[in-house]
Design a protein around this motif. Structure first.
Motif, PDB file in Angstrom:
ATOM      1  N   VAL A   1     -40.952 -61.917 -34.543  1.00 27.04           N
ATOM      2  CA  VAL A   1     -40.082 -62.945 -35.104  1.00 27.04           C
ATOM      3  C   VAL A   1     -40.863 -63.882 -36.037  1.00 27.04           C
ATOM      4  O   VAL A   1     -40.396 -64.252 -37.102  1.00 27.04           O
TER       5      VAL A   1
ATOM      6  N   TRP B   1     -42.405 -59.923 -28.938  1.00 24.71           N
ATOM      7  CA  TRP B   1     -41.152 -60.357 -29.571  1.00 24.71           C
ATOM      8  C   TRP B   1     -41.416 -61.527 -30.522  1.00 24.71           C
ATOM      9  O   TRP B   1     -41.003 -61.535 -31.666  1.00 24.71           O
TER      10      TRP B   1
ATOM     11  N   TYR C   1     -38.817 -53.851 -31.055  1.00 23.41           N
ATOM     12  CA  TYR C   1     -38.528 -55.019 -31.895  1.00 23.41           C
ATOM     13  C   TYR C   1     -39.094 -54.806 -33.294  1.00 23.41           C
ATOM     14  O   TYR C   1     -38.439 -55.079 -34.297  1.00 23.41           O
TER      15      TYR C   1
ATOM     16  N   SER D   1     -42.448 -60.867 -24.263  1.00 14.85           N
ATOM     17  CA  SER D   1     -42.141 -62.099 -24.980  1.00 14.85           C
ATOM     18  C   SER D   1     -43.127 -62.296 -26.124  1.00 14.85           C
ATOM     19  O   SER D   1     -42.739 -62.711 -27.222  1.00 14.85           O
TER      20      SER D   1
ATOM     21  N   SER E   1     -32.376 -73.350 -35.925  1.00 15.78           N
ATOM     22  CA  SER E   1     -32.744 -72.023 -36.392  1.00 15.78           C
ATOM     23  C   SER E   1     -32.490 -71.888 -37.892  1.00 15.78           C
ATOM     24  O   SER E   1     -33.264 -71.283 -38.614  1.00 15.78           O
TER      25      SER E   1
ATOM     26  N   ILE F   1     -32.484 -60.909 -29.618  1.00 15.30           N
ATOM     27  CA  ILE F   1     -32.438 -61.852 -28.485  1.00 15.30           C
ATOM     28  C   ILE F   1     -31.875 -61.159 -27.246  1.00 15.30           C
ATOM     29  O   ILE F   1     -32.425 -61.245 -26.149  1.00 15.30           O
TER      30      ILE F   1
ATOM     31  N   PHE G   1     -33.832 -60.547 -23.873  1.00 19.13           N
ATOM     32  CA  PHE G   1     -33.289 -61.205 -22.695  1.00 19.13           C
ATOM     33  C   PHE G   1     -32.983 -60.193 -21.588  1.00 19.13           C
ATOM     34  O   PHE G   1     -33.367 -60.371 -20.428  1.00 19.13           O
TER      35      PHE G   1
ATOM     36  N   MET H   1     -31.155 -60.894 -35.435  1.00 19.25           N
ATOM     37  CA  MET H   1     -31.494 -61.822 -34.359  1.00 19.25           C
ATOM     38  C   MET H   1     -30.653 -61.647 -33.089  1.00 19.25           C
ATOM     39  O   MET H   1     -31.203 -61.614 -31.980  1.00 19.25           O
TER      40      MET H   1
END
Lengths: 774, 186
Positions: free
Chosen positions: A388, A384, A323, A381, A3, A348, A352, A344
């Motif tokens: 990101v 998201w 988000y 997802s 990352s 996450i 999740f 982050m």
């Protein structure tokens, strides 16, 4: 390590972002290659998997026949004109590839054919009256009936005094035609209507939920209807096609009114908050990608998408916008490169926990829930990932002006009392929870599928009119007779028809239809032949003597009888016959070693009839009483309980995940959605006379948004920008979703109202559960 | 002599005319309710046999036609536009719903129309031809309707002016002759 590498290399970021977009485009292309099927049939959400395969097959047969059938009735005063128009309409329909078959006439040739096919078996296929007389050895009655037929001034037709002296063939024909239909000039006239009315039975070539089929057939019918109206002819219609189309029309109408107005409201609010267009476009981007990819993947996985999934999925807007908002709000505090790094962990955790909450639904053996779960997990997802991968690139040159709304909202939040330090609020909350729980404890659940009826009243009225005129064949309840082969099924049917006759005589049943009425078992046929032999032995000589026929005639008639009774009518031969076509709906397509038939009922069954049929089924092996409405209502109840279970499991899962990070502070995140759900449920119980499965499903959404709110607030130590972000996401959800409470589609209404109430409570409760600022 | 000769010669030309339903309607009227006697001969082609029966009939306007066979069997038919009920003694033993059989339904309608001389109704099923001689008339009805021509070849009627005789020729060669006698208004 990875990352860190990713965060620090711009070119890699660009490649990843572009690849991601290409992947989405590819998936969308494959999914929308052919126009997708939108399902609005509520039944499609419910599983059949728990029934025995044969019951499932019977139900499918009955449902398919029912859903592909379209009944058209033309009514007018001018018979001749009606005849012309029935033929014209039939011809138009027959030319359409979307129509498999149109039944609109029985020609004399058809009737002859049926009669000729039946004639060789006249001694085996006795009508009910003849058989009863023979069984009670009342041979005189049949002797007199034969004489009466001969002397009757209006009896015409075949009188084969040697081949069939007692007119058994005529008796069968008369009995076979007992129906609500009268054949006039080969057309099907409905008997029970005052105004001359003719029937056309249309079978669609495919699923009535297919949009193209709906458009083609209904456009054509609309065109004909306007011509017919000018001729003073009414066209009444009944069929699943119309309900499906009405459902879709209603949904489209609501999407364009409720949907558009909520979208407009959201856009205005965002413009007001951000005072520029770029954030607005930025916000729409992940939502669009989320919705597109979710729809595409759902279609690829399930082959079609349900209206309820789309509605439920629209709620993702509320979660996925979290988000984006979170990123944008943080961007006001940090440069583009570092935003992601900072937020982050929250992102996450937010993804999740929400994905876990939705994914729990996949395990439910419920096609509707599975579809929603796939839609939600994919949609979230994808949104998201879009945030990101794309936002750091898109917000590089972002002019982060301070936002006025931030301060205003934050002041408002600060003024909220904190439960931890306000005994009054704590007490009030405890009382409210106790009160709500007591309502829930004594509250009702509504699992009746009919409450979810979405069809407009005029369609239901037309249905009812046609059903009444035609003596309404009930498709909701039937007896399923299963055995090793068709012959045994027929024998079983014959064992119980006596009890059915009694129920009919007692007025408990309006009437019934069983295959064995048209095709007696081989056993029964052999028995019939024996009975007729007795009739010949007892009455033939006397009968011929009365007619002054020679004694030779008796011998000739006996010989004819012997020849005609040498072969019984086997199910295989019968199935080749023209007349058997009308009875195909009574046979369940056979599996390798099981055959099954259905005994169907006329009219609506009352509770007494249902009980009588259920106990009749209990008394016989291989006979099941099937009540589809009851089965579905029971399933609804079962899945409501499953829904409650899912919500609780989702809370447990989320609690476990969050516990690792937030330890003893986890209640600050879990309690707002939990309490909001309890309050919402108790209000729904009071307002809606009970809760159903769809209320429970909406609570998962409340949990998703509530969790995000808690997580982001905790992660950013209650930054004013975060509060703005989560407030905006609640507001957008309330607008996108809460407005659905105005929908006429009951499922959407239940869903919308739950989200509306739930999110208002979450938004109010979340600040109350925060720490007191030090 | 010459007057008689001319009369005999021209009488058919002058008085016999082609018949239409309207003329027939004016001439051959039955009372709204009536009784009478009948003799019926049914001829079966395949057996070359004739069954003769006789009895009384009674028509109650807008209600029912009672067709009572007295010889050689005793039997009563109650016919309405809704259906036919058969009685033997006190026992009703066959209910045959008219509409259950298209043939019976149509024959029933025709029978009603003929007996009650509802010529307009007959016009929907048949083409009419016939002759008129003063008060005496004869008519021939040939089906114009596919459903009827399937079992009826033709029907002939005679009256003076009240209906005297019906002959129904079936498609299969069978024939029913019904003579009426003593028809009186009720």
């Amino acid at each position: 390590m990875m990352s860190k590498f990713f965060f620090e290399h711009d070119s890699l970021k660009q490649v990843a972002a572009i690849s991601w977009l290409l992947l989405i485009l590819l998936v969308v292309f494959f999914a929308f290659k052919t126009p997708p099927t939108i399902d609005s049939n509520i039944m499609a959400l419910l599983p059949l998997s728990e029934q025995q395969p044969i019951v499932q097959k019977a139900t499918t047969t009955i449902t398919e026949n029912f859903s592909k059938r379209l009944i058209l009735v033309l009514s007018g005063n001018d018979e001749q004109q009606l005849h012309t128009e029935v033929e014209a309409l039939a011809n138009h329909l027959q030319q359409m590839p979307d129509i498999a078959e149109v039944e609109w006439k029985i020609t004399p040739q058809d009737r002859d054919r049926a009669q000729q096919e039946r004639y060789p078996y006249r001694f085996m296929l006795l009508d009910k009256y003849s058989r009863e007389q023979l069984l009670s050895a009342d041979f005189d009655a049949l002797y007199h009936r034969a004489l009466m037929q001969l002397y009757n001034p209006i009896s015409v037709g075949k009188k084969a005094l040697i081949e069939d002296p007692f007119g058994l063939s005529n008796a069968i024909s008369t009995n076979q035609h007992q129906s609500a239909i009268l054949v006039i000039d080969s057309l099907l006239k409905i008997k029970n209507l005052q105004q001359p009315s003719y029937l056309l039975l249309v079978t669609l070539a495919a699923d009535p939920f297919l949009s193209t089929l709906q458009t083609n057939v209904l456009t054509m019918l609309d065109d004909r209807q306007s011509i017919l109206t000018q001729l003073d002819i009414d066209l009444t219609m009944s069929g699943m096609l119309l309900h499906a189309a009405a459902g879709e029309r209603q949904a489209k109408h609501e999407i364009s009114t409720i949907g558009l107005s909520s979208l407009l409201a959201i856009l205005l609010i965002m413009l007001w908050v951000f005072r520029q267009f770029k954030p607005l476009l930025l916000l729409l981007f992940p939502i669009l990608i989320g919705c597109l990819s979710a729809t595409a993947i759902t279609i690829l996985v399930f082959d079609r998408i349900h209206l309820v999934t789309l509605a439920f999925g629209a709620g993702l807007v509320g979660v996925s916008v979290d988000y984006a908002l979170h990123f944008l709000c943080e961007r006001h505090l940090s440069p583009a490169k570092t935003v992601l790094k900072k937020i982050m962990p929250g992102l996450i955790l937010g993804l999740f926990s929400s994905v876990m909450a939705y994914a729990v639904q996949i395990v439910a053996p419920f096609p509707g829930l599975q579809q929603m779960a796939v839609f939600s997990v994919v949609g979230l997802s994808a949104s998201w990932l879009t945030v990101v991968l794309w936002f750091p690139l898109l917000t590089n040159t972002f002019n982060a002006r301070p936002l006025l709304a931030t301060q205003t909202l934050d002041r408002l939040r600060q003024s909220f009392p904190r439960a931890e330090h306000s005994p009054l609020l704590l007490g009030a909350l405890i009382i409210a929870v106790m009160f709500s729980l007591s309502i829930l404890w004594s509250g009702n659940s509504v699992d009746d599928i009919r409450l979810l009826q979405t069809s407009p009243a005029n369609l239901l009225a037309e249905d009812k009119k046609i059903q009444t005129a035609l003596g309404g064949n009930n498709s909701a309840q039937f007896l399923l007779v299963s055995a090793d082969d068709l012959e045994q099924c027929l024998q079983k049917e014959e064992q119980i028809t006596k009890r059915l006759d009694t129920l009919q005589a007692e007025g408990i049943l309006d009437g019934y239809q069983a295959l064995s009425q048209a095709l007696p078992s081989l056993n029964r046929q052999a028995e019939n032949v024996k009975l007729v032999q007795q009739l010949y032995d007892q009455q033939l000589s006397a009968f011929y003597h009365h007619l002054k026929l020679s004694k030779n005639s008796v011998t000739t008639a006996q010989q004819h009888f012997k020849q005609s009774t040498s072969t019984l009518l086997s199910p295989d031969v019968w199935q080749q016959q023209y007349a058997s076509k009308a009875w195909q709906n009574f046979i369940v397509p056979p599996t390798a070693n099981t055959a099954a038939t259905m005994i169907r009922f006329t009219g609506i069954l009352n509770d007494k009839a249902k009980q009588a049929l259920a106990s009749l089924a209990d008394d016989h092996v291989g006979i099941l009483y099937i009540d589809r409405i009851d089965t579905i209502s029971k399933l609804m109840s079962k899945y409501r309980i499953e829904g409650i279970d899912l919500v609780l499991k989702a809370y447990l899962c989320v609690w476990l995940i969050l516990f690792f990070r937030y330890k003893s502070q986890v209640w600050r995140i879990i309690l707002p959605p939990l309490l909001a759900s309890i309050f919402t449920l108790s209000i729904l119980m009071t307002l809606e006379q009970g809760v159903n499965l769809f209320h429970w499903l909406a609570l998962i959404l409340v949990l998703g948004i509530g969790l995000d709110m808690g997580i982001f607030l905790t992660e950013t130590k209650e930054s004013a920008y975060t509060w703005l972000a989560v407030s905006l996401s609640s507001l957008t959800s309330i607008l996108a979703f809460g407005l659905l409470s105005l929908s006429d589609t009951p499922v959407l209404h239940h869903f919308g109202l739950t989200v509306l109430l739930g999110l208002i409570f979450v938004w109010l409760l979340a600040p109350m559960m925060r720490k007191v600022p030090t | 002599m010459s007057r008689l000769f001319w009369a005999l010669l021209f009488f058919p030309v002058i008085s016999y005319a082609d018949l239409d339903f309207e003329q027939l309607g004016k001439l051959a009227k039955t009372p709204p309710s009536f009784t009478g006697n009948f003799i019926q001969e049914k001829y079966f082609k395949t057996l070359d046999a004739t069954l003769i029966s006789s009895g009384t009939l009674r028509y109650q306007h807008d209600e029912a036609l009672y067709w009572q066979t007295l010889e050689p069997i005793q039997n009563e038919l109650m016919m309405t536009t809704e259906g036919v009920i058969n009685r033997q003694g006190q026992q009703e033993f066959v209910h045959s719903e008219i509409n259950s059989s298209p043939a019976i339904k149509i024959i029933n309608e025709i029978f009603f129309a003929v007996l009650t001389t509802e010529w307009q109704k007959l016009a929907t099923f048949f083409k009419l031809s016939g002759q008129l001689n003063g008060q005496i008339w004869s008519a021939e009805l040939v089906p114009s309707n596919q459903d009827i021509s399937q079992f009826i070849a033709k029907i002939t009627l005679q009256g003076s002016p009240q209906l005297n005789e019906i002959v129904l020729y079936e498609f299969n060669g069978n024939k029913t002759i019904i003579h009426f006698d003593n028809l009186k208004a009720l």
